[in-house]
Structures are given as C-alpha cells and as structure tokens.
Enzyme design. Structure first.
Site, PDB file in Angstrom:
ATOM      1  N   PRO A  11       0.793  -1.221   0.000  1.00  0.00           N
ATOM      2  CA  PRO A  11       0.000   0.000   0.000  1.00  0.00           C
ATOM      3  C   PRO A  11       0.832   1.282   0.000  1.00  0.00           C
ATOM      4  O   PRO A  11       1.886   1.360   0.610  1.00  0.00           O
ATOM      5  CB  PRO A  11      -0.829  -0.102   1.276  1.00  0.00           C
ATOM      6  CG  PRO A  11      -0.096  -1.051   2.149  1.00  0.00           C
ATOM      7  CD  PRO A  11       0.596  -2.003   1.223  1.00  0.00           C
ATOM      8  N   ASN A  12       0.312   2.236  -0.744  1.00  0.00           N
ATOM      9  CA  ASN A  12       0.834   3.605  -0.860  1.00  0.00           C
ATOM     10  C   ASN A  12       2.121   3.717  -1.664  1.00  0.00           C
ATOM     11  O   ASN A  12       2.602   4.827  -1.897  1.00  0.00           O
ATOM     12  CB  ASN A  12       1.012   4.245   0.527  1.00  0.00           C
ATOM     13  CG  ASN A  12      -0.306   4.364   1.250  1.00  0.00           C
ATOM     14  OD1 ASN A  12      -1.281   4.844   0.693  1.00  0.00           O
ATOM     15  ND2 ASN A  12      -0.352   3.890   2.477  1.00  0.00           N
ATOM     16  N   ARG A  19       4.856  11.178  -2.070  1.00  0.00           N
ATOM     17  CA  ARG A  19       4.616  10.998  -0.633  1.00  0.00           C
ATOM     18  C   ARG A  19       5.929  11.024   0.138  1.00  0.00           C
ATOM     19  O   ARG A  19       6.801  10.193  -0.075  1.00  0.00           O
ATOM     20  CB  ARG A  19       3.917   9.653  -0.410  1.00  0.00           C
ATOM     21  CG  ARG A  19       3.674   9.336   1.035  1.00  0.00           C
ATOM     22  CD  ARG A  19       2.992   7.972   1.169  1.00  0.00           C
ATOM     23  NE  ARG A  19       2.940   7.605   2.570  1.00  0.00           N
ATOM     24  CZ  ARG A  19       3.420   6.469   3.050  1.00  0.00           C
ATOM     25  NH1 ARG A  19       3.961   5.580   2.265  1.00  0.00           N
ATOM     26  NH2 ARG A  19       3.336   6.225   4.342  1.00  0.00           N
ATOM     27  N   TYR A  24      11.152   8.630   1.571  1.00  0.00           N
ATOM     28  CA  TYR A  24      11.086   7.588   0.555  1.00  0.00           C
ATOM     29  C   TYR A  24      11.813   7.940  -0.750  1.00  0.00           C
ATOM     30  O   TYR A  24      11.908   7.097  -1.635  1.00  0.00           O
ATOM     31  CB  TYR A  24       9.623   7.246   0.252  1.00  0.00           C
ATOM     32  CG  TYR A  24       8.886   6.765   1.476  1.00  0.00           C
ATOM     33  CD1 TYR A  24       9.188   5.547   2.058  1.00  0.00           C
ATOM     34  CD2 TYR A  24       7.906   7.561   2.068  1.00  0.00           C
ATOM     35  CE1 TYR A  24       8.529   5.099   3.196  1.00  0.00           C
ATOM     36  CE2 TYR A  24       7.243   7.130   3.211  1.00  0.00           C
ATOM     37  CZ  TYR A  24       7.554   5.898   3.766  1.00  0.00           C
ATOM     38  OH  TYR A  24       6.898   5.480   4.886  1.00  0.00           O
ATOM     39  N   ASN A  75       8.031  -5.620  -1.027  1.00  0.00           N
ATOM     40  CA  ASN A  75       7.985  -4.466  -0.140  1.00  0.00           C
ATOM     41  C   ASN A  75       6.540  -4.389   0.338  1.00  0.00           C
ATOM     42  O   ASN A  75       5.690  -3.825  -0.337  1.00  0.00           O
ATOM     43  CB  ASN A  75       8.386  -3.184  -0.862  1.00  0.00           C
ATOM     44  CG  ASN A  75       8.411  -1.995   0.069  1.00  0.00           C
ATOM     45  OD1 ASN A  75       7.818  -2.027   1.151  1.00  0.00           O
ATOM     46  ND2 ASN A  75       9.066  -0.924  -0.336  1.00  0.00           N
ATOM     47  N   ALA A  78       3.231  -0.924   4.825  1.00  0.00           N
ATOM     48  CA  ALA A  78       2.648  -0.964   6.171  1.00  0.00           C
ATOM     49  C   ALA A  78       2.193  -2.358   6.586  1.00  0.00           C
ATOM     50  O   ALA A  78       2.155  -2.664   7.780  1.00  0.00           O
ATOM     51  CB  ALA A  78       1.482   0.007   6.264  1.00  0.00           C
ATOM     52  N   GLU A  99      12.796  -9.448   1.461  1.00  0.00           N
ATOM     53  CA  GLU A  99      12.005  -8.306   1.936  1.00  0.00           C
ATOM     54  C   GLU A  99      12.813  -7.036   1.696  1.00  0.00           C
ATOM     55  O   GLU A  99      14.012  -6.994   1.999  1.00  0.00           O
ATOM     56  CB  GLU A  99      11.722  -8.489   3.427  1.00  0.00           C
ATOM     57  CG  GLU A  99      10.949  -7.374   4.072  1.00  0.00           C
ATOM     58  CD  GLU A  99      10.759  -7.587   5.572  1.00  0.00           C
ATOM     59  OE1 GLU A  99      10.153  -6.704   6.207  1.00  0.00           O
ATOM     60  OE2 GLU A  99      11.230  -8.603   6.124  1.00  0.00           O
ATOM     61  N   HIS A 101      12.758  -2.590   1.947  1.00  0.00           N
ATOM     62  CA  HIS A 101      12.131  -1.342   2.394  1.00  0.00           C
ATOM     63  C   HIS A 101      13.024  -0.188   1.977  1.00  0.00           C
ATOM     64  O   HIS A 101      14.257  -0.258   2.112  1.00  0.00           O
ATOM     65  CB  HIS A 101      11.953  -1.332   3.917  1.00  0.00           C
ATOM     66  CG  HIS A 101      11.010  -2.379   4.393  1.00  0.00           C
ATOM     67  ND1 HIS A 101       9.646  -2.256   4.278  1.00  0.00           N
ATOM     68  CD2 HIS A 101      11.242  -3.593   4.949  1.00  0.00           C
ATOM     69  CE1 HIS A 101       9.083  -3.352   4.751  1.00  0.00           C
ATOM     70  NE2 HIS A 101      10.029  -4.174   5.162  1.00  0.00           N
ATOM     71  N   ARG A 108      13.153   4.390  12.517  1.00  0.00           N
ATOM     72  CA  ARG A 108      11.886   5.132  12.517  1.00  0.00           C
ATOM     73  C   ARG A 108      11.068   4.795  13.760  1.00  0.00           C
ATOM     74  O   ARG A 108      11.607   4.310  14.752  1.00  0.00           O
ATOM     75  CB  ARG A 108      11.141   4.813  11.221  1.00  0.00           C
ATOM     76  CG  ARG A 108      11.958   5.288  10.000  1.00  0.00           C
ATOM     77  CD  ARG A 108      11.241   5.139   8.709  1.00  0.00           C
ATOM     78  NE  ARG A 108      10.025   5.942   8.701  1.00  0.00           N
ATOM     79  CZ  ARG A 108       9.024   5.723   7.856  1.00  0.00           C
ATOM     80  NH1 ARG A 108       9.094   4.745   6.973  1.00  0.00           N
ATOM     81  NH2 ARG A 108       7.960   6.488   7.878  1.00  0.00           N
TER      82      ARG A 108
END
Length: 147
Positions: A11-12, A19, A24, A75, A78, A99, A101, A108
């Site tokens: 998502p996103n 964003r 990012y 990825n 969330a 995985e 990111h 974070r």
C-alpha cells in the site's frame, strides 16, 4: 528461457515520488520498475512487477508465485507490521523471498521495528532507497542460481 521473479509492492507505494520524499526519495515506482527490469535482464532474469493497496491481492499474488516464479521480492509497506496473512502466504510459497524497504525501518517509529515478513524471508534490504530493489534482485539471483 529466463526465470521470472515477482516484485510485489504494498500500500501507498504507488505514491512514491510524491509521498514524503524526505523519507522515501523522489523516485517513482515506475522509475524503480525500469531499473529493476534493466538489472534483471543483465542477470538473465525477468520480472513481474506489481503494486496493490489491497492485502488480499498480495496474498493471491504470493500464492501465484508458488508456480509461476523462481522467487519473490516484496515491499509489503505498512502490511509488514500487521499482516499474519502475508507471513503465512510467504511461508507456504516455497520460493525464496527477499524483503525490501526504502527507508531504514529500525531508525523510525518503534511500531515499524517489527516485521511479520522477516521471519520467512531469506534476506532483508532496508534503508538504501530505490537502490534497495536492485540489491534485493542481486541477492535473489544468487539464491536462484544455487537452486
């Protein structure tokens, strides 16, 4: 015939470049897809690059990868921190998983420090921005070559 790798995005990530670019980066998902496809070609692989905002769609794609891909780069965004369903699907996929990111999730908020994906991944790439996808592909190519 080239081996196919599924590159799945949660998502996103369709909003990359717009964003929070301070977190990012300014690359769009299309920019990343183009670079991953070029690197895959150099490695003798092909990529099936996908993005969804729907958790169930990611599960369906992971299940599809079981028979159509040699490995998965994911990825989960969330869903990394919330999805037992992704964990279970990846565990059942029976293909190597990396995985990835864009940001360093461990630098974070504390809720981002836990991943349901990491325990079923062969490797994790965090904090290298868009380049992390290429690093993940290089790592996955090595795993595929050994199998």
């Amino acid at each position: 015939m080239t081996s196919t790798v599924f590159v799945l995005n949660g998502p996103n990530l369709n909003l990359l470049g717009l964003r929070e670019p301070e977190i990012y980066g300014s690359d769009t998902l299309n920019d990343i897809e183009d670079r991953v496809a070029a690197r895959a070609k150099q490695l003798g692989l092909s990529v099936d690059f996908r993005q969804t905002n729907v958790e169930g769609q990611l599960v369906d794609w992971i299940q599809e990868a079981r028979t159509k891909a040699k490995g998965i780069i994911i990825n989960p965004a969330a869903y990394t921190h919330t999805s037992v369903a992704l964990h279970d699907a990846l565990k059942a996929a029976d293909v190597p998983v990396i995985e990835v990111h864009l940001s360093n999730t461990y630098a974070r908020e504390e809720f981002r420090h836990h991943s349901y994906v990491s325990p079923v991944a062969h490797g994790i790439v965090v904090g290298f921005g868009a380049y992390g996808y290429e690093l993940a592909l290089d790592g996955l190519a090595r795993i595929i070559a050994k199998n």
